[in-house]
Write an enzyme that holds these catalytic residues in place. Structure first.
Site, PDB file in Angstrom:
ATOM      1  N   LEU A  90       0.845  -1.204   0.000  1.00  0.00           N
ATOM      2  CA  LEU A  90       0.000   0.000   0.000  1.00  0.00           C
ATOM      3  C   LEU A  90       0.876   1.248   0.000  1.00  0.00           C
ATOM      4  CD1 LEU A  90      -2.531  -1.116   2.764  1.00  0.00           C
ATOM      5  CD2 LEU A  90      -3.028  -0.882   0.308  1.00  0.00           C
ATOM      6  N   THR A  91       0.264   2.376  -0.313  1.00  0.00           N
ATOM      7  CA  THR A  91       1.007   3.612  -0.555  1.00  0.00           C
ATOM      8  C   THR A  91       1.759   4.144   0.668  1.00  0.00           C
ATOM      9  OG1 THR A  91      -0.495   4.205  -2.305  1.00  0.00           O
ATOM     10  CG2 THR A  91       0.724   6.027  -1.287  1.00  0.00           C
ATOM     11  N   PHE A  92       1.034   4.377   1.762  1.00  0.00           N
ATOM     12  CA  PHE A  92       1.709   5.009   2.900  1.00  0.00           C
ATOM     13  C   PHE A  92       2.778   4.113   3.522  1.00  0.00           C
ATOM     14  CE2 PHE A  92      -0.073   9.157   4.628  1.00  0.00           C
ATOM     15  CZ  PHE A  92      -0.391   9.636   3.369  1.00  0.00           C
TER      16      PHE A  92
END
Ligand code: AMP
Ligand code: ZN
Ligand code: ZN
Length: 431
Positions: A90-92
């Site tokens: 995922l991004t974060f």
């Protein structure tokens, strides 16, 4: 050992922050004329590094032939066969891994959505919760690169990066912007070039640049859509503008460019939904995160009966956090929910209530098993430090941090990366 504020101040003085650092200068006592001029810190001698993230750029997108500028950089410099994201993809979590060298379990940004009862009054973290995103209590289990750069006598600037909006250990990048999706790719590039135009002693040695259109379009239209192709073209045009700007400034041979993605992307066919709330009592427990990976926790004062979650499912596997396979490096952090469920690639874990909130079904998703080939991320690097025409074997994204620390000549924080694994990318004289 993590540094506290006073240690940072001490080290800053030691390195002679009057030389360079505005953030430190605010705290430093005035120097007397009798004092010897400070020796330049190693970072003052480092070539600038621009860390560019193209969110969701799956490594095989390069073969579509829609990224000529990126391809030219790869040919001139280094490309990895692929870079393996950390779990969850995922991004974060992955952006923070790239700038800390720590697995999400070790840096504390364990998902895009988290709960932490120790953080009050709002113990929910989401990407759209502006206050949480800028609250250092979510971020201070680790020290991102820009903090170390500034602590060690350099300057840093972020044209968006998860974590850059929070004063982590009391330090924000010298230059930063609150995340705003509507800022055009061109405007982002212009800002980076402006930072490079600053007088030499103020010029950031470390700059981040973030592009989000490829990820957005893939979620909305799927990774094989014409919209993703168009986002690839447009992002490459922006990259071309950056390269032209560097050339105009005679900086192209001076700056090291490290271009990465945080994860890849999988297509989600219609109907590939798993309704997780069928498998627990929604009066006693709740979902902490949903998507490719889901987390379930007990409501306050309740205990979680997880036996139906933990039973075999057609397109999902759930574990107690302590039973998550070790290869995923996930489950020791207090913020990882007690039960974590992972969807088969191409499936989405949701609830009827959650699904009803979205007008259009999602056509692309990531967050899946980081060993899945569809989650493979881009890695390209070019500049004076890098060898030419080298295709590096795959490596995990925790290795990017020791590479960047080496390029910037700073002392890295303790991390999960391995410098020796990526050393071959560098010219022998800069290893
Ligand atoms: P996801 O695809 O759910 O992992 O999240 C990716 C999205 O995060 C991007 O498309 C951006 O819209 C959003 N995003 C990226 N950086 C930030 C940031 N610094 N603050 C808030 N949201 C961000
Ligand atoms: Zn992303
Ligand atoms: Zn995404």
């Amino acid at each position: 050992m993590r540094e506290n504020h006073s240690m940072r101040f001490g080290r800053c003085l030691l390195l002679g922050c009057a030389l360079a650092l505005a953030g430190c200068a605010a705290h430093a006592p005035p120097r007397t004329t009798a004092e010897a001029p400070p020796a330049p810190s190693p970072i003052a001698l480092a070539n600038p590094v621009i860390l560019i993230s193209i969110d969701g750029y799956r490594t095989d997108y390069l073969q579509r032939g829609l990224s000529p500028n990126l391809q030219a950089l790869a040919n001139r410099g280094v490309r990895a066969q692929w870079m393996t994201p950390s779990f969850p993809s995922l991004t974060f979590p992955n952006h923070f891994t790239l700038v800390t060298g720590l697995y999400p379990d070790h840096h504390g940004i364990v998902a895009n959505e988290m709960e932490d009862p120790a953080i009050q009054p709002d113990h929910h973290f989401t990407l759209s919760n502006r206050e949480a995103v800028g609250d250092e209590r979510w971020w201070d289990e680790a020290t991102p690169l820009w903090v170390s750069v500034q602590q060690q006598g350099g300057h840093a600037a972020t044209m968006f990066w998860p974590g850059s909006e929070a004063p982590i250990h009391g330090v924000r990048p010298d230059h930063w912007h609150p995340y705003d999706m509507s800022v055009s790719a061109d405007a982002r590039v212009n800002q980076v070039l402006q930072w490079l135009d600053l007088p030499r002693m103020q010029r950031p040695q470390f700059i981040t640049l973030y592009f989000d259109q490829v990820d957005h379009q893939a979620h909305e239209h799927g990774p094989d859509s014409k919209e993703v192709d168009e986002a690839l073209r447009q992002t490459d045009v922006a990259l071309g503008r950056l390269i032209d700007g560097l050339k105009q400034r005679h900086l192209f041979d001076t700056v090291n460019l490290v271009i990465v993605a945080d994860h890849g992307m999988a297509a989600v066919p219609a109907g590939h939904s798993i309704y997780i709330d069928k498998f627990f009592n929604t009066r006693r427990a709740h979902t902490v995160m949903l998507g490719a990976v889901a987390g379930v926790d007990a409501n306050a004062g309740e205990t979680l009966d997880a036996h139906r979650l933990l039973a075999p499912h057609a397109h999902m596997q759930c574990w107690k956090k302590q039973d998550i396979p070790p290869r995923l490096h996930y489950g020791s952090n207090a913020r990882v929910p007690p039960v974590v469920c992972l969807a088969q690639t191409g499936w989405l874990i949701t609830t009827r209530t959650e699904q009803a909130k979205h007008e259009h079904p999602q056509r692309g998703e990531h967050g899946y098993d980081n060993a899945d080939p569809l989650m493979r991320a881009l890695f390209v690097a070019e500049g004076p430090a890098f060898v030419s025409g080298y295709i590096a074997p795959p490596f995990p994204n925790v290795d990017v941090y020791p590479l960047l620390a080496h390029l910037l000549r700073i002392t890295p924080e303790k991390n999960d990366g391995d410098y020796s694994a990526i050393e071959a990318m560098l010219k022998p004289q800069v290893r």
